[in-house]
Design a protein around this motif. Structure first.
Motif, PDB file in Angstrom:
ATOM      1  N   MET A  17       1.230  -1.276   0.255  1.00  0.00           N
ATOM      2  CA  MET A  17      -0.106  -0.190   0.074  1.00  0.00           C
ATOM      3  C   MET A  17       0.749   1.421  -0.264  1.00  0.00           C
ATOM      4  SD  MET A  17      -3.212  -1.042   2.434  1.00  0.00           S
ATOM      5  CE  MET A  17      -4.259  -2.720   2.168  1.00  0.00           C
ATOM      6  N   TYR A  18       2.268   1.270   0.751  1.00  0.00           N
ATOM      7  CA  TYR A  18       2.791   2.690   0.432  1.00  0.00           C
ATOM      8  C   TYR A  18       3.543   2.689  -0.314  1.00  0.00           C
ATOM      9  CZ  TYR A  18       7.252   4.625   1.595  1.00  0.00           C
ATOM     10  OH  TYR A  18       8.420   5.713   1.423  1.00  0.00           O
ATOM     11  N   THR A  19       3.594   1.628  -1.199  1.00  0.00           N
ATOM     12  CA  THR A  19       4.679   1.674  -2.332  1.00  0.00           C
ATOM     13  C   THR A  19       4.052   2.135  -3.420  1.00  0.00           C
ATOM     14  OG1 THR A  19       5.821  -0.370  -2.181  1.00  0.00           O
ATOM     15  CG2 THR A  19       5.924   0.456  -4.186  1.00  0.00           C
ATOM     16  N   LEU A  20       3.041   1.543  -3.284  1.00  0.00           N
ATOM     17  CA  LEU A  20       1.805   2.290  -4.353  1.00  0.00           C
ATOM     18  C   LEU A  20       1.126   3.506  -4.116  1.00  0.00           C
ATOM     19  CD1 LEU A  20      -0.255  -1.139  -5.059  1.00  0.00           C
ATOM     20  CD2 LEU A  20       1.867  -0.359  -6.548  1.00  0.00           C
ATOM     21  N   GLY A  21       1.670   4.380  -3.232  1.00  0.00           N
ATOM     22  CA  GLY A  21       0.492   5.134  -3.231  1.00  0.00           C
ATOM     23  C   GLY A  21      -0.303   5.670  -2.314  1.00  0.00           C
ATOM     24  N   ARG A  22      -1.015   4.546  -1.491  1.00  0.00           N
ATOM     25  CA  ARG A  22      -2.339   4.146  -1.138  1.00  0.00           C
ATOM     26  C   ARG A  22      -1.618   4.649   0.283  1.00  0.00           C
ATOM     27  NH1 ARG A  22      -4.252  -0.979  -4.178  1.00  0.00           N
ATOM     28  NH2 ARG A  22      -3.846  -0.242  -6.488  1.00  0.00           N
ATOM     29  N   TRP A  23      -2.027   5.792   0.655  1.00  0.00           N
ATOM     30  CA  TRP A  23      -1.277   6.061   1.928  1.00  0.00           C
ATOM     31  C   TRP A  23      -2.277   6.100   3.011  1.00  0.00           C
ATOM     32  CZ3 TRP A  23       3.547  10.002   1.448  1.00  0.00           C
ATOM     33  CH2 TRP A  23       4.776   9.111   0.679  1.00  0.00           C
ATOM     34  N   ASP A  24      -2.829   6.526   3.303  1.00  0.00           N
ATOM     35  CA  ASP A  24      -4.141   6.719   3.821  1.00  0.00           C
ATOM     36  C   ASP A  24      -4.359   5.224   4.081  1.00  0.00           C
ATOM     37  OD1 ASP A  24      -4.127   9.499   3.707  1.00  0.00           O
ATOM     38  OD2 ASP A  24      -5.273  10.052   3.037  1.00  0.00           O
ATOM     39  N   ALA A  25      -4.858   4.387   3.283  1.00  0.00           N
ATOM     40  CA  ALA A  25      -5.488   3.181   3.313  1.00  0.00           C
ATOM     41  C   ALA A  25      -3.694   2.381   4.044  1.00  0.00           C
ATOM     42  CB  ALA A  25      -5.421   2.230   1.781  1.00  0.00           C
ATOM     43  N   CYS A  26      -2.925   2.867   3.669  1.00  0.00           N
ATOM     44  CA  CYS A  26      -1.943   1.869   4.761  1.00  0.00           C
ATOM     45  C   CYS A  26      -1.825   2.613   5.635  1.00  0.00           C
ATOM     46  CB  CYS A  26      -0.684   2.277   4.424  1.00  0.00           C
ATOM     47  SG  CYS A  26       0.881   1.870   5.125  1.00  0.00           S
ATOM     48  N   LEU A  27      -2.376   4.116   6.633  1.00  0.00           N
ATOM     49  CA  LEU A  27      -2.475   4.436   8.036  1.00  0.00           C
ATOM     50  C   LEU A  27      -3.614   3.120   8.215  1.00  0.00           C
ATOM     51  CD1 LEU A  27      -1.533   7.600   7.741  1.00  0.00           C
ATOM     52  CD2 LEU A  27       0.425   6.161   8.172  1.00  0.00           C
ATOM     53  N   SER A  28      -4.990   3.417   8.082  1.00  0.00           N
ATOM     54  CA  SER A  28      -6.113   3.021   8.176  1.00  0.00           C
ATOM     55  C   SER A  28      -5.912   1.465   8.721  1.00  0.00           C
ATOM     56  CB  SER A  28      -6.820   3.593   7.560  1.00  0.00           C
ATOM     57  OG  SER A  28      -7.247   2.931   6.295  1.00  0.00           O
ATOM     58  N   THR A  29      -4.780   1.170   7.842  1.00  0.00           N
ATOM     59  CA  THR A  29      -5.048  -0.851   8.106  1.00  0.00           C
ATOM     60  C   THR A  29      -4.354  -0.718   8.939  1.00  0.00           C
ATOM     61  OG1 THR A  29      -5.748  -1.485   6.079  1.00  0.00           O
ATOM     62  CG2 THR A  29      -4.447  -2.610   6.963  1.00  0.00           C
ATOM     63  N   ALA A  30      -2.902   0.065   9.166  1.00  0.00           N
ATOM     64  CA  ALA A  30      -1.644  -0.333  10.464  1.00  0.00           C
ATOM     65  C   ALA A  30      -2.555  -0.330  11.561  1.00  0.00           C
ATOM     66  CB  ALA A  30      -1.070   0.581   9.836  1.00  0.00           C
ATOM     67  N   ALA A  31      -3.478   0.752  11.845  1.00  0.00           N
ATOM     68  CA  ALA A  31      -4.416   0.632  12.785  1.00  0.00           C
ATOM     69  C   ALA A  31      -4.802  -0.334  13.346  1.00  0.00           C
ATOM     70  CB  ALA A  31      -4.823   2.334  12.594  1.00  0.00           C
ATOM     71  N   GLU A  32      -5.821  -0.710  12.300  1.00  0.00           N
ATOM     72  CA  GLU A  32      -7.199  -1.764  12.901  1.00  0.00           C
ATOM     73  C   GLU A  32      -5.802  -2.908  12.975  1.00  0.00           C
ATOM     74  OE1 GLU A  32      -8.329  -2.530   9.110  1.00  0.00           O
ATOM     75  OE2 GLU A  32      -9.444  -0.262   8.801  1.00  0.00           O
ATOM     76  N   ALA A  33      -4.776  -2.923  12.335  1.00  0.00           N
ATOM     77  CA  ALA A  33      -4.143  -4.020  12.889  1.00  0.00           C
ATOM     78  C   ALA A  33      -3.317  -3.648  14.302  1.00  0.00           C
ATOM     79  CB  ALA A  33      -3.070  -4.223  11.831  1.00  0.00           C
ATOM     80  N   GLU A  34      -3.156  -3.418  14.836  1.00  0.00           N
ATOM     81  CA  GLU A  34      -2.505  -2.676  15.959  1.00  0.00           C
ATOM     82  C   GLU A  34      -3.935  -2.596  16.496  1.00  0.00           C
ATOM     83  OE1 GLU A  34       0.700   0.153  17.270  1.00  0.00           O
ATOM     84  OE2 GLU A  34      -0.167   1.948  15.431  1.00  0.00           O
ATOM     85  N   THR A  35      -5.150  -2.596  16.480  1.00  0.00           N
ATOM     86  CA  THR A  35      -5.899  -2.500  17.456  1.00  0.00           C
ATOM     87  C   THR A  35      -5.923  -3.983  17.664  1.00  0.00           C
ATOM     88  OG1 THR A  35      -6.905  -0.560  16.854  1.00  0.00           O
ATOM     89  CG2 THR A  35      -8.133  -1.852  18.461  1.00  0.00           C
ATOM     90  N   ALA A  36      -6.153  -5.163  16.530  1.00  0.00           N
ATOM     91  CA  ALA A  36      -7.029  -6.032  16.715  1.00  0.00           C
ATOM     92  C   ALA A  36      -5.511  -6.736  16.718  1.00  0.00           C
ATOM     93  CB  ALA A  36      -7.273  -6.773  14.567  1.00  0.00           C
ATOM     94  N   LEU A  37      -4.080  -6.976  16.427  1.00  0.00           N
ATOM     95  CA  LEU A  37      -2.668  -7.517  17.202  1.00  0.00           C
ATOM     96  C   LEU A  37      -2.127  -6.680  17.739  1.00  0.00           C
ATOM     97  CD1 LEU A  37      -2.834 -10.080  13.941  1.00  0.00           C
ATOM     98  CD2 LEU A  37      -3.213 -10.601  16.622  1.00  0.00           C
ATOM     99  N   PRO A  38      -2.440  -6.014  18.904  1.00  0.00           N
ATOM    100  CA  PRO A  38      -1.879  -5.289  19.773  1.00  0.00           C
ATOM    101  C   PRO A  38      -0.176  -5.461  20.113  1.00  0.00           C
ATOM    102  CG  PRO A  38      -2.947  -4.759  21.308  1.00  0.00           C
ATOM    103  CD  PRO A  38      -3.458  -5.797  19.876  1.00  0.00           C
ATOM    104  N   ALA A  39       1.251  -4.894  20.438  1.00  0.00           N
ATOM    105  CA  ALA A  39       2.671  -5.708  20.738  1.00  0.00           C
ATOM    106  C   ALA A  39       2.700  -5.876  19.379  1.00  0.00           C
ATOM    107  CB  ALA A  39       2.615  -5.786  21.766  1.00  0.00           C
ATOM    108  N   THR A  40       2.814  -6.152  18.043  1.00  0.00           N
ATOM    109  CA  THR A  40       2.937  -6.504  17.203  1.00  0.00           C
ATOM    110  C   THR A  40       4.780  -6.404  16.713  1.00  0.00           C
ATOM    111  OG1 THR A  40       1.557  -6.313  15.718  1.00  0.00           O
ATOM    112  CG2 THR A  40       1.345  -8.303  16.629  1.00  0.00           C
ATOM    113  N   GLY A  41       4.283  -4.712  17.322  1.00  0.00           N
ATOM    114  CA  GLY A  41       5.364  -4.114  16.617  1.00  0.00           C
ATOM    115  C   GLY A  41       5.723  -3.486  15.008  1.00  0.00           C
ATOM    116  N   ALA A  42       6.822  -3.302  14.801  1.00  0.00           N
ATOM    117  CA  ALA A  42       6.992  -3.207  13.505  1.00  0.00           C
ATOM    118  C   ALA A  42       6.291  -3.813  11.942  1.00  0.00           C
ATOM    119  CB  ALA A  42       8.344  -3.332  13.131  1.00  0.00           C
TER     120      ALA A  42
END
Length: 950
Positions: A623-648
């Motif tokens: 997503m970052y590579t293809l320039g879909r940055w807002d989607a990248c940020l929202s998907t990352a936030a969802e991943a952190e919520t669902a699987l916190p403490a998974t770091g990088a």
């Protein structure tokens, strides 16, 4: 002392701690799941405080369940406190429907353990337990109490880590039900020596936002005196009170025991706690003392029937002795007809006082009694412990093997490995005719067992990048067991050694063993091992996984793993398929593969395993590579919520977006990843972000230093350059080239040479990383694009900007990396302007500007606007940074038109006109419409309207 002379211990001196814990309970009842780690020395009052909190919680309508850890040496019973908790909940009709719907409950309680080997089975177990507790808390508010965490087995520690870092305190999405749950866990702080396995877990847990630590310090002398006076119905002499306070040293349990022993017929007061406790024991009848000694060998608690059989007493005598011990508050009644020592220190004192022969005899009795009740897997670890302590080595060996199998089925690899290591230690001391046979092994059993232990350890070491150690253990495993007759043990030992060899660059060895093992796996019908070997072969030969042959092998591996029901190997195949698409320069093709794979991982309970985590990172990277940055940020936030403490894995590409958008906290967050990263991915992301941030600031010294730090952190035992070297080198070369350009012609030839030499070293690093590995395979389109950029930067540093080199770099990133292509266009535009090709420079910069504006890459946007403003037009005038439509809007602004009027005249909506106005203000650096018009007049971007023009 009569029983009536001793009253229930009051809670004294813990007002602040009690208020803090009741506050946690209130928040939990309101839907905010919380956890508190309660620390304190033995006897300081942890259990008493938790009892008070539990009582208040129960009175407020919260369901309180306690799980206790027991001391069984280094091995322990897997998941014991959680099994105890679920056993209590299973007896409550309110929770029966929820428990019935969760296989995890059945599995922990023993009835549903899956005998199939599945190294990632515990991940499904962990996620199942997290979901189970969440649903139980939806039925009724829950308070889970874990006592004596310092004795917890590793699997219980791992499950607790999972629940607190990824599960229970977190709501997977805003629509999920509130989690009315609190967890309180106590442990002895004075037991945590430097190498105690609980220490690193505590350090990790206390950093979690939903976890607090509460330390119970010794009570002040005045509070101990209050406690001492409250413990007796009749007042003690003040001299006795002062003596007890002095000896108790703030420890509530010491104080209670000293008060209980006061007045006993003993020659003086004891100087140590063991003596103190034994004074109370010796006040019992001989039969009651015998029962206590027998109970101490069983552990902290023991069932009535087992205790009766071990003590060998008639029922009436046993009941009389137990009544005496309970009356003196040495034993307390537990659930399910069990008796427990009132405090673990009491049990330790009684156990230590046993004679060696007496201790061995009682351990032997318990082992035989447990065995006579059936060699159930659930008692295997307990039987192994008792047999070892009774010096019955053949039975200890057999029970340890049973315990290892049980731990494996429960998904407790640490306990499995320890039991297997115990087996290895015991094996030479047991006569061959007394050794158990290992089912399914046709060759010498001890060799097969030793091989299994070593390749299991090698696989674990590979996952934490301990490559040399993994190679050593996998080599030993393969040497311990012959290939003939064919066996699954040899196949998996070979498959593990293939991976270890390839990681160290021993490709010829890996290929030879892989082909041989694949043939054996096919003859045995071991589809899971076939799949694993095919994945390795896909990476090792015929051009690697991006080649048609590699793709075909990965597809076969995926189907074989799925047909065999081996989730981890299937995830490895899916990961390699997705990565190969990215490496082939087709990031768009990755997304459907990744979506399917992650959904598959979710359904099979493997989202937290290593390959799905890697695919989560890759999904965000695409997503970052293809320039879909807002989607990248929202998907990352969802991943952190669902699987916190998974770091990088869940935040890495989001940090790339942050640094590109000029977020000042990005470098700080990346540094935290580097400082605390125990995983390779954290070091990778941290190194990229820190190097890029220094480069964007134009600091070549810092950028090169960050690159060196990253390469050191990412290095492994193979000695090969990490693949990311080419990217880091290209990033560093930008400020290095700029510094060289500043120095060129300035007279400081020595300083110029220093930076051109640095540039040459950097480009050599990039070439060595991208141009080929030890097998001669170059990196894919991404690596080649970074190399093209590095070459263009190096040319700029040593001889000046070369438009042709930069045009090549721009074209190289055309595979899909929008941001890096825009950055190369900026450098290309500068090279064109330096060559006097101003029109081409402006056009190149404008193309890059459209991308930067769409991405919100503010630092890049500012540099492009600066370049466009400074570049003369072919006629010698500054070039407008505005698009044609924006210039039309600006002319109407100069006439005082509103957004609605601008829209009407240009046949666009008022909202679209407003967007154009905002863009104009941003590009011109104006705070208002009037100021924008003034700036435009001053810079000659618009001409004054002729009189009467309106």
């Amino acid at each position: 002392m009569s029983q009536s002379a001793f009253i229930t211990s009051p809670l004294i001196g813990r007002t602040g701690e009690l208020a803090r814990l009741t506050g946690v309970l209130e928040r939990a009842r309101g839907g905010e799941a919380r956890a508190v780690l309660v620390a304190g020395d033995a006897g300081v009052g942890k259990t008493r405080l938790l009892d008070e909190v539990a009582g208040q919680a129960a009175r407020a309508g919260t369901t309180v369940v306690t799980g206790r850890c027991v001391d069984l040496g280094e091995v322990g019973l897997p998941y014991l406190p959680f099994t105890e908790i679920l056993g209590v909940l299973a007896a409550d009709e309110r929770f029966s429907a929820v428990l019935a719907a969760h296989p995890a409950a059945e599995r922990l309680l023993g009835a549903g353990a899956d005998p199939a080997r599945d190294p990632d089975g515990r991940l499904r177990l962990f996620e199942g337990v997290a979901g189970l507790f969440a649903e139980l808390a939806a039925v009724a508010p829950l308070l889970l109490v874990l006592e004596d965490l310092h004795w917890a087995d590793q699997s219980s520690r791992d499950l607790l880590r999972f629940l607190l870092s990824r599960g229970v305190p977190h709501r997977p999405d805003p629509g999920a039900p509130e989690r009315r749950l609190a967890l309180l866990a106590s442990y002895r702080a004075d037991d945590l020596h430097r190498r105690h396995p609980l220490r690193p877990l505590l350090a990790e847990l206390v950093r979690l936002p939903a976890v607090e630590r509460l330390e119970l310090r010794p009570l002040p002398d005045a509070e101990v005196a209050r406690l001492v006076r409250a413990l007796r119905e009749r007042p003690l002499p003040e001299a006795t009170v002062r003596g007890i306070v002095a000896r108790a040293e703030g420890n509530a349990f010491y104080a209670e025991e000293l008060v209980a022993a006061a007045g006993a017929a003993a020659d003086g007061m004891p100087s140590g706690l063991a003596d103190l406790l034994l004074i109370r024991v010796e006040q019992l009848s001989e039969t009651a003392q015998q029962v206590l000694r027998t109970a101490a060998v069983a552990g902290r608690s023991v069932g009535h029937e087992l205790l009766r059989e071990a003590a060998g007493l008639p029922e009436e005598e046993l009941e009389s002795a137990l009544r005496e011990a309970v009356g003196r508050q040495l034993l307390v009644l537990g659930d399910g007809g069990t008796y427990a020592f009132r405090h673990a220190l009491l049990r330790e004192a009684v156990y230590t006082d046993l004679l060696p022969g007496e201790r061995s005899r009682l351990h032997g009795s318990y082992a035989r009694l447990l065995a006579a009740r059936g060699r159930g897997a659930q008692t295997a670890a307990e039987r192994a412990h008792h047999y070892r302590e009774s010096h019955d080595l053949p039975e200890a060996l057999t029970a340890s093997l049973d315990a290892a199998d049980h731990a494996q089925r429960l998904g407790a690899p640490a306990e499995e490995l320890r039991h297997l290591e115990t087996v290895l230690d015991l094996w030479p001391s047991v006569p061959p005719d007394a050794r158990p046979a290992l089912a399914g092994v046709g060759q010498d059993a001890d060799s097969a067992l030793a091989a299994r232990i070593r390749y299991t350890l090698a696989g674990n070491l590979l996952s934490v990048d301990q490559l040399e150690a993994a190679f050593r253990y996998s080599s030993e495993a393969l040497a311990l067991i012959p290939a003939e007759p064919p066996s699954r043990t040899w196949v998996w030992a070979a498959a593990t050694h293939v991976m270890a060899s390839s990681h160290l660059g021993e490709d010829e060895t890996a290929l030879s063993i892989a082909h041989r093992a694949l043939g054996v796996a096919e003859r045995l019908g071991a589809a899971d091992a076939q799949a694993d070997l095919l994945i390795s072969l896909a990476n090792l030969q015929d051009g690697g996984r991006t080649s048609p042959a590699g793709q075909e092998r990965l597809g076969r591996a995926r189907e074989l793993a799925r047909s065999a029901g081996h989730g981890p190997v299937e995830m490895r195949a899916l990961f390699n398929q997705a990565v190969s698409a990215f490496e082939a320069g087709d990031p768009e093709a990755c997304l459907p593969l990744l979506a399917e794979a992650l959904e598959r991982a979710r359904r099979t309970g493997l989202l937290s395993s290593i390959y799905p985590l890697g695919m989560r990172y890759l999904q965000l990277l695409v997503m970052y590579t293809l320039g879909r940055w807002d989607a990248c940020l929202s998907t990352a936030a969802e991943a952190e919520t669902a699987l916190p403490a998974t770091g990088a894995f869940a935040t890495g590409p989001a940090l790339y977006v942050a640094v590109a958008r000029g977020d000042g906290t990005a470098a700080e967050r990346a540094q935290a990843l580097m400082d605390g990263a125990s995983d390779w991915m954290g070091r990778l992301v941290g190194g990229i972000v820190l190097t890029d941030a220094a480069a964007l600031l134009g600091d070549p010294e810092a950028a090169v230093e960050r690159m060196r730090e990253a390469l050191t952190a990412l290095g492994d035992d193979s000695g090969r350059r990490p693949d990311v070297t080419v990217r880091l080198a290209a990033l560093c070369l930008a400020p290095v080239a700029d510094r060289a350009a500043e120095l060129r012609g300035g007279g400081d030839e020595r300083e110029l040479r220093r930076w051109t030499d640095t540039a040459t070293w950097l480009v050599e690093q990039a070439r060595g990383s991208a141009e080929g590995d030890e097998a001669g395979r170059p990196q894919g389109p991404e690596g080649q694009a970074w190399l093209a950029r590095a070459e263009a930067e190096w040319t700029t540093a040593v001889s000046g900007p070369d438009p042709a080199a930069w045009e090549k770099a721009v074209a190289a990133f055309d595979y899909g990396d929008a941001y890096e292509q825009a950055r190369c266009r900026l450098r290309c535009a500068r090279a064109l302007a330096a060559a006097g090709r101003h029109g081409e420079a402006v056009e190149c910069a404008r193309q890059a500007r459209e991308t930067a504006a769409a991405l919100g890459a503010v630092p890049l946007l500012e540099r492009l606007d600066e370049l466009i403003r400074a570049t003369p037009s072919p006629g010698g005038c500054p070039v407008s940074p505005l698009t044609a439509r924006e210039r039309d809007v600006l002319r109407l602004l100069a006439r005082g038109r509103s957004n609605r009027q601008i829209g009407e005249e240009l046949f666009i909506t008022g909202k679209t006109a407003s967007v154009h106005v905002s863009n104009i203000l941003a590009k011109l650096g104006a705070a208002s419409r009037t100021e924008a018009v003034a700036i435009a007049y001053r810079r000659g971007l618009i001409a004054p309207e002729p009189a009467g023009s309106g």
